[in-house]
Design a protein around this motif. Sequence first.
Motif, PDB file in Angstrom:
ATOM      1  N   GLY A  84       0.900  -0.915   0.226  1.00 45.99           N
ATOM      2  CA  GLY A  84      -0.039   0.026  -0.238  1.00 45.99           C
ATOM      3  C   GLY A  84       0.796   1.177   0.379  1.00 45.99           C
ATOM      4  N   LYS A  85       2.197   1.230   0.786  1.00 44.88           N
ATOM      5  CA  LYS A  85       3.089   2.225   0.756  1.00 44.88           C
ATOM      6  C   LYS A  85       2.885   2.429  -0.511  1.00 44.88           C
ATOM      7  N   LYS A  86       3.964   1.152  -1.344  1.00 42.95           N
ATOM      8  CA  LYS A  86       3.525   1.889  -2.953  1.00 42.95           C
ATOM      9  C   LYS A  86       3.460   2.348  -3.766  1.00 42.95           C
ATOM     10  N   HIS A  87       1.527   1.996  -3.637  1.00 44.43           N
ATOM     11  CA  HIS A  87       0.410   2.841  -4.257  1.00 44.43           C
ATOM     12  C   HIS A  87       0.607   3.932  -4.003  1.00 44.43           C
ATOM     13  N   ILE A  88       0.514   5.179  -3.487  1.00 44.00           N
ATOM     14  CA  ILE A  88       0.408   6.293  -2.138  1.00 44.00           C
ATOM     15  C   ILE A  88       0.096   7.341  -3.556  1.00 44.00           C
ATOM     16  N   ILE A  89      -0.911   7.839  -3.867  1.00 41.06           N
ATOM     17  CA  ILE A  89      -1.308   8.921  -4.859  1.00 41.06           C
ATOM     18  C   ILE A  89      -1.857  10.119  -3.922  1.00 41.06           C
ATOM     19  N   ARG A  90      -1.724  11.441  -4.104  1.00 41.72           N
ATOM     20  CA  ARG A  90      -2.345  12.887  -3.878  1.00 41.72           C
ATOM     21  C   ARG A  90      -3.717  13.269  -4.078  1.00 41.72           C
ATOM     22  N   VAL A  91      -4.065  13.329  -3.552  1.00 44.20           N
ATOM     23  CA  VAL A  91      -6.097  13.411  -4.371  1.00 44.20           C
ATOM     24  C   VAL A  91      -6.737  14.969  -3.257  1.00 44.20           C
ATOM     25  N   PRO A  92      -6.736  15.651  -4.834  1.00 45.61           N
ATOM     26  CA  PRO A  92      -6.929  17.242  -4.520  1.00 45.61           C
ATOM     27  C   PRO A  92      -8.785  17.297  -3.793  1.00 45.61           C
ATOM     28  N   ILE A  93      -8.635  17.927  -2.409  1.00 41.04           N
ATOM     29  CA  ILE A  93     -10.134  17.967  -1.667  1.00 41.04           C
ATOM     30  C   ILE A  93     -10.131  19.793  -1.900  1.00 41.04           C
ATOM     31  N   VAL A  94     -11.904  19.761  -1.810  1.00 41.72           N
ATOM     32  CA  VAL A  94     -11.945  20.911  -1.957  1.00 41.72           C
ATOM     33  C   VAL A  94     -13.043  21.049  -0.604  1.00 41.72           C
ATOM     34  N   ASP A  95     -12.903  21.832   0.487  1.00 42.53           N
ATOM     35  CA  ASP A  95     -13.838  22.179   1.121  1.00 42.53           C
ATOM     36  C   ASP A  95     -14.722  20.673   1.775  1.00 42.53           C
ATOM     37  N   ALA A 156     -11.504   0.180  -8.731  1.00 42.52           N
ATOM     38  CA  ALA A 156     -12.749   1.820  -9.440  1.00 42.52           C
ATOM     39  C   ALA A 156     -12.020   2.105  -8.600  1.00 42.52           C
ATOM     40  N   VAL A 157     -12.499   2.662  -6.953  1.00 43.27           N
ATOM     41  CA  VAL A 157     -12.493   4.187  -6.322  1.00 43.27           C
ATOM     42  C   VAL A 157     -11.386   4.656  -7.333  1.00 43.27           C
ATOM     43  N   PHE A 158      -9.667   4.086  -7.094  1.00 46.58           N
ATOM     44  CA  PHE A 158      -9.020   5.276  -7.251  1.00 46.58           C
ATOM     45  C   PHE A 158      -8.754   5.586  -8.881  1.00 46.58           C
ATOM     46  N   ASP A 159      -9.474   4.432  -9.598  1.00 44.59           N
ATOM     47  CA  ASP A 159      -8.974   4.871 -11.107  1.00 44.59           C
ATOM     48  C   ASP A 159     -10.257   5.652 -11.471  1.00 44.59           C
ATOM     49  N   ALA A 160     -11.320   6.529 -10.527  1.00 45.30           N
ATOM     50  CA  ALA A 160     -11.803   7.993 -10.320  1.00 45.30           C
ATOM     51  C   ALA A 160     -11.279   9.106  -9.713  1.00 45.30           C
ATOM     52  N   LEU A 161      -9.980   8.554  -8.482  1.00 44.20           N
ATOM     53  CA  LEU A 161      -9.760   9.221  -8.159  1.00 44.20           C
ATOM     54  C   LEU A 161      -8.221   9.644  -8.776  1.00 44.20           C
ATOM     55  N   LEU A 162      -7.738   9.166  -9.798  1.00 40.66           N
ATOM     56  CA  LEU A 162      -6.484   9.391 -10.985  1.00 40.66           C
ATOM     57  C   LEU A 162      -7.629  10.315 -11.606  1.00 40.66           C
ATOM     58  N   LYS A 163      -8.266  10.365 -11.915  1.00 38.11           N
ATOM     59  CA  LYS A 163      -9.323  11.581 -13.304  1.00 38.11           C
ATOM     60  C   LYS A 163      -9.483  12.719 -12.692  1.00 38.11           C
ATOM     61  N   LEU A 164      -9.201  12.655 -11.256  1.00 39.52           N
ATOM     62  CA  LEU A 164      -9.653  14.263 -10.497  1.00 39.52           C
ATOM     63  C   LEU A 164      -9.019  15.173 -10.951  1.00 39.52           C
ATOM     64  N   ARG A 165      -9.171  16.067 -11.105  1.00 41.90           N
ATOM     65  CA  ARG A 165      -8.547  17.498 -11.194  1.00 41.90           C
ATOM     66  C   ARG A 165      -8.188  18.750 -10.412  1.00 41.90           C
ATOM     67  N   SER A 166      -6.938  18.942 -10.088  1.00 40.42           N
ATOM     68  CA  SER A 166      -7.596  20.298  -8.694  1.00 40.42           C
ATOM     69  C   SER A 166      -7.966  20.969  -9.078  1.00 40.42           C
ATOM     70  N   LEU A 167      -8.511  22.294  -8.120  1.00 38.36           N
ATOM     71  CA  LEU A 167      -9.220  23.700  -8.602  1.00 38.36           C
ATOM     72  C   LEU A 167      -8.358  24.796  -9.137  1.00 38.36           C
ATOM     73  N   GLU A 168      -7.183  24.105  -9.129  1.00 42.96           N
ATOM     74  CA  GLU A 168      -6.091  25.326  -9.975  1.00 42.96           C
ATOM     75  C   GLU A 168      -5.649  24.796 -11.017  1.00 42.96           C
ATOM     76  N   GLU A 169      -5.513  23.669 -11.004  1.00 42.25           N
ATOM     77  CA  GLU A 169      -5.310  23.190 -12.843  1.00 42.25           C
ATOM     78  C   GLU A 169      -6.593  23.573 -13.442  1.00 42.25           C
ATOM     79  N   VAL A 170      -8.221  23.158 -13.198  1.00 37.09           N
ATOM     80  CA  VAL A 170      -8.917  23.515 -13.440  1.00 37.09           C
ATOM     81  C   VAL A 170      -9.221  25.056 -13.808  1.00 37.09           C
ATOM     82  N   ALA A 171      -8.893  26.014 -12.836  1.00 37.75           N
ATOM     83  CA  ALA A 171      -9.051  27.133 -13.002  1.00 37.75           C
ATOM     84  C   ALA A 171      -7.482  27.488 -13.753  1.00 37.75           C
ATOM     85  N   ALA A 172      -7.082  26.669 -13.870  1.00 37.57           N
ATOM     86  CA  ALA A 172      -5.998  27.172 -15.610  1.00 37.57           C
ATOM     87  C   ALA A 172      -6.188  26.844 -16.825  1.00 37.57           C
ATOM     88  N   ILE A 173      -7.034  25.815 -16.706  1.00 42.54           N
ATOM     89  CA  ILE A 173      -7.366  25.327 -18.009  1.00 42.54           C
ATOM     90  C   ILE A 173      -8.635  26.703 -18.186  1.00 42.54           C
TER      91      ILE A 173
END
Length: 196
Positions: A84-95, A156-173
């Motif tokens: 599990g420690k080898k598969h850690i990712i950072r996910v965006p959280i807004v409020d 499937a949940v991790f597939d969804a989490l990998l598709k999430l874009r952070s607020l800053e990424e969406v704002a820049a796009i």
Amino acid sequence: MGGVSIEKLIDEKRKEQNIAELEDQLQLEERLIYAKRTTRVTKGGKRFSFSALVIVGDRRGFVGFGLGKAREVPIAIAKAIEDGKKHIIRVPIVDGTVPHDVIGHYGPTMVKVLPARRGTGIVAGGAAKPIFELAGYTDVLTKILGSTNPNNVVRAVFDALLKLRSLEEVAAIRGIDPDELRKRYRLYARVAPWAG
């Protein structure tokens, strides 16, 4: 999902986020999803083996999952935690919720993940709930469609989490100020449509 394994996508995301450097600083919690026994029948009798699925996270935006197999349950769990420690990712959280709607697929499982208003809590079933809890989300709506096998649901949940874009990424796009976008996210977070 197609032919690409979820582990490969996680590895790519980890390289992109430089998580290998941060691993030592994370204070991780573990949650066991299941530990199951499998039996192999040989000429000498039955041989038992155990597999364990574990979620690891720090409740501050870092989450991962691991699978371990061994002849004894504690060793299988320890292996799963290391994996599990080898598969850690950072996910965006807004409020306390996800930034936008997203759908994750893995095999016969589909997971819809939606933003929720403050106070909703984590509306998720089975293996999905501990992932959102250990990631640090407080308000999320989910719906699992298809197979509810814990292995498939987690991926499937991790597939969804990998598709999430952070607020800053969406704002820049979109060329919008991040603060303006944050106000809109608060407006669109909603109550569960199936909560009746």
